[in-house]
Design an enzyme around this catalytic site. Structure first.
Site, PDB file in Angstrom:
ATOM      1  N   VAL A 184      30.109  19.773  36.642  1.00  0.00           N
ATOM      2  CA  VAL A 184      28.642  20.091  36.516  1.00  0.00           C
ATOM      3  C   VAL A 184      28.594  21.172  35.106  1.00  0.00           C
ATOM      4  O   VAL A 184      27.690  21.120  34.294  1.00  0.00           O
ATOM      5  CB  VAL A 184      27.840  20.880  37.621  1.00  0.00           C
ATOM      6  CG1 VAL A 184      28.479  22.278  37.943  1.00  0.00           C
ATOM      7  CG2 VAL A 184      26.352  20.769  37.215  1.00  0.00           C
ATOM      8  N   ASP A 185      29.673  22.063  34.909  1.00  0.00           N
ATOM      9  CA  ASP A 185      29.941  22.732  33.712  1.00  0.00           C
ATOM     10  C   ASP A 185      29.729  21.921  32.530  1.00  0.00           C
ATOM     11  O   ASP A 185      29.152  22.341  31.638  1.00  0.00           O
ATOM     12  CB  ASP A 185      31.058  23.506  33.886  1.00  0.00           C
ATOM     13  CG  ASP A 185      31.241  24.732  32.989  1.00  0.00           C
ATOM     14  OD1 ASP A 185      30.419  25.040  32.252  1.00  0.00           O
ATOM     15  OD2 ASP A 185      32.329  25.644  33.262  1.00  0.00           O
TER      16      ASP A 185
HETATM   17  N1  AR6 Z   1      24.189  18.003  38.541  1.00  0.00           N
HETATM   18  C1  AR6 Z   1      24.042  18.270  39.790  1.00  0.00           C
HETATM   19  N2  AR6 Z   1      25.465  18.438  40.320  1.00  0.00           N
HETATM   20  C2  AR6 Z   1      26.574  18.079  39.579  1.00  0.00           C
HETATM   21  C3  AR6 Z   1      26.586  17.617  38.464  1.00  0.00           C
HETATM   22  C4  AR6 Z   1      25.087  17.414  37.841  1.00  0.00           C
HETATM   23  N3  AR6 Z   1      25.104  17.009  36.453  1.00  0.00           N
HETATM   24  N4  AR6 Z   1      27.838  17.334  38.116  1.00  0.00           N
HETATM   25  C5  AR6 Z   1      28.538  17.571  39.044  1.00  0.00           C
HETATM   26  N5  AR6 Z   1      27.743  18.118  39.979  1.00  0.00           N
HETATM   27  P1  AR6 Z   1      32.364  21.357  40.059  1.00  0.00           P
HETATM   28  P2  AR6 Z   1      33.254  24.026  41.144  1.00  0.00           P
HETATM   29  C6  AR6 Z   1      28.041  18.555  41.414  1.00  0.00           C
HETATM   30  O1  AR6 Z   1      33.486  20.982  40.119  1.00  0.00           O
HETATM   31  O2  AR6 Z   1      33.820  23.218  42.368  1.00  0.00           O
HETATM   32  C7  AR6 Z   1      34.708  23.094  36.220  1.00  0.00           C
HETATM   33  O3  AR6 Z   1      35.665  22.594  35.392  1.00  0.00           O
HETATM   34  C8  AR6 Z   1      29.491  18.176  42.038  1.00  0.00           C
HETATM   35  O4  AR6 Z   1      29.332  16.982  42.765  1.00  0.00           O
HETATM   36  O5  AR6 Z   1      31.337  21.214  38.833  1.00  0.00           O
HETATM   37  O6  AR6 Z   1      32.458  25.146  41.246  1.00  0.00           O
HETATM   38  C9  AR6 Z   1      34.195  24.536  35.900  1.00  0.00           C
HETATM   39  O7  AR6 Z   1      34.622  24.908  34.471  1.00  0.00           O
HETATM   40  C10 AR6 Z   1      30.001  19.044  42.969  1.00  0.00           C
HETATM   41  O8  AR6 Z   1      29.259  19.122  44.179  1.00  0.00           O
HETATM   42  O9  AR6 Z   1      32.343  23.149  40.202  1.00  0.00           O
HETATM   43  C11 AR6 Z   1      35.227  25.128  36.754  1.00  0.00           C
HETATM   44  O10 AR6 Z   1      36.630  25.448  36.134  1.00  0.00           O
HETATM   45  C12 AR6 Z   1      29.259  20.527  42.268  1.00  0.00           C
HETATM   46  O11 AR6 Z   1      28.416  20.060  41.320  1.00  0.00           O
HETATM   47  C13 AR6 Z   1      35.267  24.405  37.869  1.00  0.00           C
HETATM   48  O12 AR6 Z   1      35.029  23.183  37.462  1.00  0.00           O
HETATM   49  C14 AR6 Z   1      30.348  21.316  41.802  1.00  0.00           C
HETATM   50  O13 AR6 Z   1      31.511  20.913  41.347  1.00  0.00           O
HETATM   51  C15 AR6 Z   1      34.326  24.918  38.801  1.00  0.00           C
HETATM   52  O14 AR6 Z   1      34.147  24.206  40.146  1.00  0.00           O
END
Ligand code: AR6
Length: 750
Positions: A608-609
């Site tokens: 999501v980042d």
């Molecule tokens: N909208 C809503 N939710 C989303 C989207 C979106 N566009 N894209 C992904 N998700 P993650 P973390 C959900 O991995 O576990 C990054 O590299 C996804 O399905 O993004 O906190 C950062 O820079 C999941 O349920 O975050 C950090 O290094 C949720 O968002 C690391 O990942 C979170 O997944 C953080 O990891």
């Protein structure tokens, strides 16, 4: 349920009744006013707008509504009495006329015949085959018309005694069966505004037949051929939707006097934009504000462009040209809402039902909890099902049974309230068990415990709203206080009260107005019963009153008049806030802030980042660079650049290391710090992704529990006052939240 026909009536509310077979297959869609029971000959009658039709037992429509029968009796030997255009006759099962419709009345079938009166007043008997045999008698003339309006094309509205307003022809015969409570002045279009006896408003044609099925909840007031109109909003099931205060939720539109909509019922508010000039309407829905022009065009404005004029919002002249492009509708991104979590602070109905159920069961532990206090309270302590010791420890002067600060507090626990089935033999007024309740102009207190510590007496009071006490008593619950154990307390209380009353000032008031409001000190007599030392006028009463007297006296005077807002139905503001669970892409949400699941560097990454940085553009990265990273469990805020939201709150979730490395606290802190930032910046809406559940590997179930607990706590304690959206990227993630919400206590998913 139609027992003999085997069909099932599907009743989804007003104008939404239908018929299904046993397997649930639709026979009639749910769009009728009612469906009447199976009749002797095997037909089910249905009604819409006062017109009858029938369905046979195979589920086929036999008599359609188009036949226009405004009465249809039960079939006997293959025929039934029916009324059409104000005239009565007999019809066969297929709807064909068995005899001509030439009767002013046909009475119910009796003794194998109908008593009937011809239009000319001849009375006689009619058999099922349509044969009429006069008795030689003449009926008395029918009731007269009292007021006749203006004729147009040979038709005029008129008032018919015992019937209401109807339409008549030049011979003063009713032209059809429609009757109204009122018929308004004829409109330019030739239609008449009418009001039905049910209090609904609509339009009728010149011949008196209602125009379509459109009925509105407020009168139609046409200016220049257009009128605002309102209807109660209904949910998917057809049930009326209501606000937390019980008032219906209305949707607004603009109706032309020919019955077509200029602007359909789609708005939450409509009024003239500029009340003096009346140039166009101002309207709002959940997303935007609009100007609706009489030529049918519409302009869309963002909320920020409105001003207030007294009570009303409007678009000021300087903003008139700053409207959004017409295709704004296409720009809207509406994620699918999976469930809502509503925090209701107090629901009297639920409370009453709960108490009622307890009087029958009488065994289980009390688990209802409610609070409305000025003080932050640790919610964990009050979790449903765990509370047995309840109340606020209020440090009081050892002599005065009064709390030091205003709290309204109710926790129904076994300790404080004990069920006893109401003794029906005793008159209710006499049976009210009030012993142990301290009566105060704002609340009832029960003393649940008295403790002594370092010569300071702490009294555990259970404070409840009056109306809660009334409801409890009505349900036969004994409001039982714990023992007042310290004998000295009674003596001290007396001395203290005497002294304070002499001074005219008493208590540990926080402010003069509070002191005023809490101006009825409560004494305690040698039996440990409370009594007031002053009456309502502030005079010393001298003699102790019984608690029942205090209660009834107060209730019958002050409470009823001065605190009307405390009626049973709405005695506590149901201030409900929502957590919305949606499935969608967080980068497309138009909210005040979206939360980013970032890493310590805040310089972007995957998941999501990455999506947020891509959608926001370079500006975001630049601003992030200047922030110098962020510790795990903390949050920092930036602007949102190209995103539809206004801000991005970057929070760094914990990496999952098995759960014993403080993961839950850190994750909880992500939600709390993000919401704290939101509150500090007065943001109205914040959307969270499922933090840490992607790359960082936090198990989804556990993460969802932590998220919901943290957010609920912030909302309950009013640390954040806006609304919260949990944006899930997949349906499965949303299901996780949904399941937890459903099992959780004290909150109702809707
Ligand atoms: N909208 C809503 N939710 C989303 C989207 C979106 N566009 N894209 C992904 N998700 P993650 P973390 C959900 O991995 O576990 C990054 O590299 C996804 O399905 O993004 O906190 C950062 O820079 C999941 O349920 O975050 C950090 O290094 C949720 O968002 C690391 O990942 C979170 O997944 C953080 O990891």
């Amino acid at each position: 349920m139609l027992k003999r026909s085997g069909f099932v009536i599907v009743d989804k509310g007003e104008h939404c009744v239908g018929l299904a077979d046993k397997e649930g297959k639709e026979i009639l869609p749910p769009e009728y006013d009612s469906v009447l029971d199976f009749d002797e000959d095997g037909y089910v009658r249905f009604l819409r707008g006062g017109v009858y039709g029938t369905v046979d037992l195979q589920g086929n429509i036999v008599i359609p509504l188009t036949l226009g029968l405004t009465h249809l009796g039960v079939f006997h030997e293959g025929t039934a009495r029916a009324r059409k255009n104000c005239k009565w006759g007999l019809v066969s099962e297929s709807g064909n006329e068995v005899c001509e419709f030439r009767f002013s009345q046909i009475n119910a079938y009796y003794n194998k015949r109908y008593k009937a009166t011809c239009l000319d007043g001849t009375v006689g008997y009619l058999t099922e085959d349509g044969t009429f045999t006069p008795t030689g008698r003449k009926a008395r003339p029918s009731p007269r018309l009292s007021e006749i309006g203006e004729y147009h094309d040979g038709i005029a509205p008129a008032y018919l005694a015992r019937v209401g307003w109807v339409f008549i022809d030049e011979e003063q015969n009713r032209v059809n069966d429609a009757a109204y409570l009122r018929i308004g002045k004829r409109l330019g279009s030739g239609l008449y505004p009418v009001c039905k006896a049910s209090g609904q408003y609509g339009l009728a044609r010149g011949d008196g037949t209602p125009l379509g099925n459109e009925w509105f909840n407020t009168p139609l007031r046409f200016v220049g051929g257009l009128s605002p109109c309102t209807r109660i909003r209904r949910d998917k099931e057809g049930k009326e939707m209501r606000k937390s205060n019980g008032l219906p939720i209305l949707v607004y539109g603009i109706l032309k006097d020919n019955g077509t909509f200029l602007f359909p019922l789609a708005y939450r508010t409509i009024y003239w934009n500029n009340r003096l000039e009346k140039d166009c309407w101002y309207a709002e829905d959940d997303e935007y504000c609009y100007l609706l022009f009489p030529d049918g065009t519409r302009r869309t404005y963002p909320w920020g462009s409105t001003k207030r004029k007294g009570w009303y919002r409007y678009i000021p002249p300087e903003q008139l040209n700053n409207y959004l492009a017409d295709d704004v509708d296409n720009l809207r991104y509406t994620p699918e809402v999976v469930c809502l979590l509503r925090f209701s602070r107090f629901d009297p109905k639920a409370f009453e039902d709960y108490l009622a159920s307890k009087t029958r069961e009488g065994k289980k532990e009390w688990t209802y909890s409610y609070r409305d206090t000025d003080q932050p309270v640790d919610l964990g302590f009050y979790q449903q099902g765990r509370v047995l010791q309840a109340g606020v420890f209020l440090q009081c002067s050892p002599m005065l049974l009064r709390p030091m600060h205003k709290t309204r507090f109710l926790l129904v626990t076994r300790h404080a309230l004990r069920a006893s089935v109401y003794n029906e033999q005793v008159p209710r007024e006499l049976a009210i068990p009030l012993s142990g309740i301290l009566v105060h102009p704002h609340t009832c207190f029960t003393v649940v415990d008295v403790q002594s510590y370092l010569r300071t007496v702490q009294i555990v009071l259970l404070e409840m709203p009056y109306q809660a006490a009334v409801i409890a008593l009505r349900h036969g619950l004994r409001l039982q206080a714990g023992p007042v154990t310290t004998a000295n307390l009674q003596i001290d209380a007396k001395h203290d009260l005497a002294r304070k009353s002499a001074q005219g000032v008493h208590g540990n008031s926080l402010s003069p107005s509070w002191e005023q409001a809490m101006s009825q000190p409560v004494g305690i007599d040698p039996e440990g019963k409370p009594y007031p030392v002053k009456d309502r006028l502030g005079r010393e009463t001298g003699k102790p009153q019984t608690p029942a007297d205090i209660f009834l006296d107060f209730f019958s005077t002050k409470f009823k008049g001065a605190e009307e807002g405390w009626e049973e139905t709405k005695f506590m503001k149901t201030d409900s806030r929502l957590i919305k669970v949606v499935v969608g892409d967080i980068t497309r949400l138009n909210v005040d802030a979206i939360v980013n699941a970032a890493n310590n560097s805040l310089l972007g990454g995957g998941g999501v980042d990455g999506a947020i940085h891509r959608a926001a553009g370079k500006g975001l990265l630049e601003e992030c660079r200047a922030l110098g990273g962020c510790p795990t469990g903390q949050s920092k805020m930036t602007r949102a650049y190209n995103l539809p939201s206004n801000h991005v709150i970057h929070t760094v979730g914990p990496v999952w290391h098995g759960g014993s490395h403080g993961e839950a606290e850190l994750l909880s802190s992500c939600y709390e710090t993000a919401l704290r930032l939101a509150e500090e910046n007065k943001l109205q809406s914040v959307a969270f992704p499922c933090i840490s559940t992607g790359v960082y590997g936090y198990p989804k179930q556990e993460a969802a529990r932590v998220a919901l607990a943290a957010i609920s706590r912030c909302l309950m304690e009013e640390k954040y006052k806006g609304s919260v959206i949990l944006c899930c990227f997949s349906r499965e993630d949303a299901k996780v939240y949904e399941d937890i919400i459903q099992e959780q206590a004290g909150v109702t998913p809707v």
